[in-house]
Design a protein around this motif. Sequence first.
Motif, PDB file in Angstrom:
ATOM      1  N   ASP A 252      -6.096   1.275  -6.069  1.00 29.77           N
ATOM      2  CA  ASP A 252      -6.293   1.952  -4.255  1.00 29.77           C
ATOM      3  C   ASP A 252      -5.601   3.138  -4.404  1.00 29.77           C
ATOM      4  N   ASN A 253      -4.833   3.822  -5.393  1.00 33.07           N
ATOM      5  CA  ASN A 253      -3.834   4.713  -4.465  1.00 33.07           C
ATOM      6  C   ASN A 253      -5.037   5.739  -3.240  1.00 33.07           C
ATOM      7  N   ASP A 254      -5.625   5.928  -3.448  1.00 36.40           N
ATOM      8  CA  ASP A 254      -6.459   6.604  -2.871  1.00 36.40           C
ATOM      9  C   ASP A 254      -6.656   5.971  -1.106  1.00 36.40           C
ATOM     10  N   LEU A 255      -5.538   4.627  -0.804  1.00 38.93           N
ATOM     11  CA  LEU A 255      -5.975   4.104   0.187  1.00 38.93           C
ATOM     12  C   LEU A 255      -4.630   4.851   1.136  1.00 38.93           C
ATOM     13  N   GLY A 256      -3.325   5.815   0.366  1.00 41.74           N
ATOM     14  CA  GLY A 256      -2.719   6.585   0.898  1.00 41.74           C
ATOM     15  C   GLY A 256      -1.214   5.556   0.953  1.00 41.74           C
ATOM     16  N   TYR A 257      -1.243   4.428   0.769  1.00 42.02           N
ATOM     17  CA  TYR A 257       0.423   4.107   1.211  1.00 42.02           C
ATOM     18  C   TYR A 257       1.225   4.284   0.005  1.00 42.02           C
ATOM     19  N   ARG A 258       0.910   5.257  -1.044  1.00 47.10           N
ATOM     20  CA  ARG A 258       1.344   5.732  -1.543  1.00 47.10           C
ATOM     21  C   ARG A 258       0.967   6.274  -2.878  1.00 47.10           C
ATOM     22  N   SER A 259       1.905   7.292  -3.199  1.00 46.18           N
ATOM     23  CA  SER A 259       1.518   8.851  -3.431  1.00 46.18           C
ATOM     24  C   SER A 259       0.705   8.764  -5.253  1.00 46.18           C
ATOM     25  N   ALA A 260       0.032   9.569  -5.527  1.00 47.62           N
ATOM     26  CA  ALA A 260      -0.553   9.359  -6.827  1.00 47.62           C
ATOM     27  C   ALA A 260       0.598  10.728  -8.067  1.00 47.62           C
ATOM     28  N   GLU A 261       1.727  11.030  -7.695  1.00 48.13           N
ATOM     29  CA  GLU A 261       1.944  11.450  -7.916  1.00 48.13           C
ATOM     30  C   GLU A 261       3.632  10.013  -8.578  1.00 48.13           C
TER      31      GLU A 261
END
Length: 326
Positions: A252-261
């Motif tokens: 669910d990293n696409d939700l934007g609450y935590r960064s891909a980095e």
Amino acid sequence: MTSMPIDTTQARALYTKLVLIREVEELIAHAYAEQQMRCPTHLCVGQEAVPAAVGTALRPDDYIFGTYRGHGIYLAKGGSLRAMLAELYGKAAGVTRGKSGSMQLIAPEVGFLCASALVGGTIPIAVGGGLAAKMRGEDRVSVAVFGDAATEEGVFHEAMNFASLKKLPVVFVCENNFFAVYTHISARQCADNIYQRAAAYDMHGVRVDGNDIVAVYEAMREAVAVARNGGGPTLIEARTYRWREHCGPNWDNDLGYRSAEEAKNWMQQEPVKRFERFVTEARLLSADELRTIRERIVEEAAEALTFAKNSPFPDACELLTGVYAP
Ligand SMILES: Cc1ncc(C[n+]2csc(CCOP(=O)(O)OP(=O)(O)O)c2C)c(N)n1
């Protein structure tokens, strides 16, 4: 010269549990999409080093209490894989005959006394386990495993105070994965100091890298030895990272609450490969031995999944048995 923190027997036990948890969680994530498993499921992929180390450091008669993210400690404490998967499918062969699902696993025969969906809910119960052991003169240890958000609950503080006051044989293990669902710890807590809160209750607190299974194991073994010898409780903060969504099998990293980095950085500290590197470089286990262990686990997990899928549902007449029905 630095001494080796673990021997070959311990390395084998740790690796077996680490890989068992990883393989089973990935199998569940894969099977979940078939929509036959209908209970909410909170996976611990990425966090496996904590439950694997905690379970390995305990005796079968020690108590452990967990959360809804409890597959890891259930398996590491020795709970039946078949019964766990049957429970996830709501089958009669499940740990509560299909009534609790993933969130309230139980395996009293190996000291896994309960898990709860209430954040912080089992912390005082674990202290009760420690109190019972002390009152009966038993030398068992009682362990509470919980997430970082549970340290925001008043009951966490009440439990630590009482356990320290009575010098109970308790170990508090906080799996700090930095998130309560979508909210980062920095938006919830005024200081990044979970382990230091132990000092307020005159007990030892320690922070470890929760993706380093050897570090967690060493901290846990020391805390267990202190507790067993009458030295009272310890708080361990193990910092780690949940890879998949809070509840469910997806990414669910696409939700934007935590960064891909951020996720990428944590995945580079991945606990399984990291331990494989350690044990092979230290010549504790060979690559061949690691492969054999993994293959056996993959086979065992597949067999247990088939068992769970093929086993019968409970009879409809059992609907109200074993549940509170006034
Ligand atoms: C007492 C209580 N408050 C709120 C919730 C809703 N809730 C479910 S999971 C969760 C986040 C818990 O995060 P954490 O304790 O850090 O554990 P993690 O899910 O990260 O393993 C919350 C707030 C709950 N289940 N129980």
